[in-house]
Enzyme design. Structure first.
Site, PDB file in Angstrom:
ATOM      1  N   HIS A  69      78.174 155.415   8.062  1.00  0.00           N
ATOM      2  CA  HIS A  69      78.456 154.067   8.560  1.00  0.00           C
ATOM      3  C   HIS A  69      78.875 154.152  10.030  1.00  0.00           C
ATOM      4  CE1 HIS A  69      78.087 152.623   4.600  1.00  0.00           C
ATOM      5  NE2 HIS A  69      79.318 152.243   4.320  1.00  0.00           N
ATOM      6  N   CYS A 120      84.669 152.392   2.008  1.00  0.00           N
ATOM      7  CA  CYS A 120      84.022 153.281   2.975  1.00  0.00           C
ATOM      8  C   CYS A 120      83.957 152.694   4.386  1.00  0.00           C
ATOM      9  CB  CYS A 120      82.640 153.691   2.487  1.00  0.00           C
ATOM     10  SG  CYS A 120      81.553 152.328   2.039  1.00  0.00           S
TER      11      CYS A 120
END
Lengths: 348, 348
Positions: free
Chosen positions: B255, B131
């Site tokens: 993120h 990710c």
């Protein structure tokens, strides 16, 4: 020390001022009178320092009469106007605003790095660096002495209190608003309950904001330019290459930085750790095997610059990556100011 | 498309699986049967996908009978064992674990960057990147095409959900615990109320933690090595220099990364902005004059890679600094997996 100098604390009621009174109460008592100064609206307020109750007096030329050393923690424009007035009244000013930091006749001092600079103060003013620069510079100064620093690439994780008491208050308020709610799975969710951003541009609770300070040329923030310009001046490296991206995170107090530092010489992880372990003002916590590294919740309220995650870069034998934390109200502001003032006090 | 392929979602009940069912319900309907697979303890659970209620079946070799494409979002060791079983049953596996990403016989695919690689799958397995890599790689791929990428220095601001549903749950619980309390001025304060750290090593509420993943050699975390190794493989740049410091922040999902990227050629801020504005899968929000930049609270739940704070480095005409955000459960996991699976589905 023949005579204890008198000290004025200008901006005594702010977030940094509050920490300053605490620091003055706990460090060696090098001052005679301590006088608390703030804006007219805070005058008359009573605060405790060194166990004595003191009454805040309003900022005025007369407020500096008999003062030997004056610490300023006030907005840039207030320092710009009043630091020269205090200096012309005979006080040595230690200023924590951005007003004089890049003035070539004002030294920018970090006692562990360039204490000798305090003597070069033709204006009677010494500047204290910005909190973000200060949160890493003691550690970087130690590594620079060992290896010769060439370049810094910095990403910051800056606490709410870097924006003053208003930053602290709004983060606490926002945390209370988002608690016990099912929010955060969809864009804009948090904005349904967080409407007041205080000194920030966006919600800070459960968020990060890639901005600190004011807009400068070419898309840079003032904070990013301060990290570059102040690091160069403190380390005496006029050509130091510096790239910084400054980001606010939902931490109350303590700035952190991820630093990629490139040196003149090949580095070794174990030597770098040893240098940091032995550096004055630095605490090394670098034991990832046991998940030990500095984090803000354990650094807040402490004096040192905490360093961990020290690694030699995999693709550059001259580069080190590390993570550093420092209490932005203490070493990042009040403590460094107090340390500079103590160097001045030792002249009396 | 002659025939709609059947799809298995393995790990349907996890944080990424939940987002996957949502994505499958909203994107173009390219599948015949959709079968939900999870561990034995989740078997029998009923979940909704494409408006139908589906019953989760337990992971077993038989569960893959008649399945053309199998998406896996399960721990590394489960993928390692079961992806080859699914493949030997005739399914093309799209795996989101770390088990096969660096296997030279398994392509590592980001549809906007290297879609052609899906054909090179001798094991019948295609890997989905980590990710953190995925949160920046679409933007970096676009800039690489323009300027030729030489080096990346990355600092991450990783969300709690990167550690799965347990990460999300513990951050929510910790936020509830610290709300409406006067904590955070002294070291260890937060630890007085936050005792359970879930998948993390320290409190995450009102903190940042410079660690993600497991310990690897020389003080590196697995997450930091993934950013380096996966970026190299996806971009086809075996010698790309990469330095990463991975840090967990108290954000639920999305993120962010501060990226310092060095290129073969001199860069221009406006050209880089134009490249990003026109790149598929990228949204540019870069208007600092009006305090507009991407932040997680507005990115969560969306598909693109969001980029802002684009600046040419002041001390290197070949370098760009920027800030990038991506929903780690969507583009960082489920969405990219779904996009890869759709490329495979187009073969049917």
């Amino acid at each position: 020390m023949s005579n204890k100098p008198s000290l004025a604390v200008v901006g005594a009621t702010g977030a940094v001022g509050t920490v300053m009174l605490n620091i003055l109460s706990k460090r060696e008592n090098v001052y005679g009178e301590i006088r608390l100064i703030a804006s007219a609206k805070s005058a008359g307020k009573k605060l405790t320092c060194r166990g004595e109750e003191l009454t805040v007096v309003a900022l005025s030329p007369e407020a500096f009469e008999g003062i030997d050393i004056a610490m300023f923690d006030v907005p840039d424009e207030v320092s710009k106007e009043w630091a020269p007035i205090a200096a012309s009244n005979g006080a040595v000013v230690v200023d924590n605003s951005g007003a004089f930091r890049m003035d070539k006749d004002v030294p920018l001092v970090v006692p562990e790095v360039n204490p000798q600079e305090i003597k070069n103060r033709p204006k009677g003013i010494i500047s204290n660096p910005n909190c973000t620069t200060l949160s890493m510079i003691v550690a970087m100064g130690a590594l620079h002495k060992e290896y010769g620093l060439k370049e810094l690439v910095v990403a910051s994780y800056q606490a709410a209190s870097g924006a003053g008491q208003g930053g602290l208050d709004i983060l606490r308020e926002q945390i209370n608003l988002v608690a016990n709610k099912s929010l955060g799975d969809e864009a804009g969710d948090i904005r349904k309950v967080v409407k007041d951003f205080g000194p920030f541009s966006d919600p800070l609770a459960l968020n990060v904001i890639p901005w600190a300070g004011s807009l400068k040329e070419d898309g840079y923030s003032s904070e990013e330019l301060k990290v570059r310009n102040e690091s160069r001046k403190i380390l005496g490296l006029a050509d130091l290459k510096v790239s910084a991206t400054c980001v606010r995170v939902p931490v109350l107090t303590t700035h952190s930085l991820a630093v990629h530092a490139i040196f003149d010489k090949e580095v070794s992880r174990s030597v770098a750790q040893e240098v940091l372990r032995n550096a004055a003002g630095v605490e090394l916590v670098d034991d990832p095997e046991n998940y030990k590294f500095p984090t803000p919740v354990d650094v807040v309220g402490t004096d040192p610059t905490w360093v961990g995650r020290v690694r030699r870069s995999l693709d550059d034998p001259n580069a080190i990556d590390l993570f550093v934390c420092g209490d932005n109200l203490r070493k990042g502001a009040a403590l460094n100011t107090a340390q500079i003032a103590e160097l001045v006090a030792a002249e009396f």
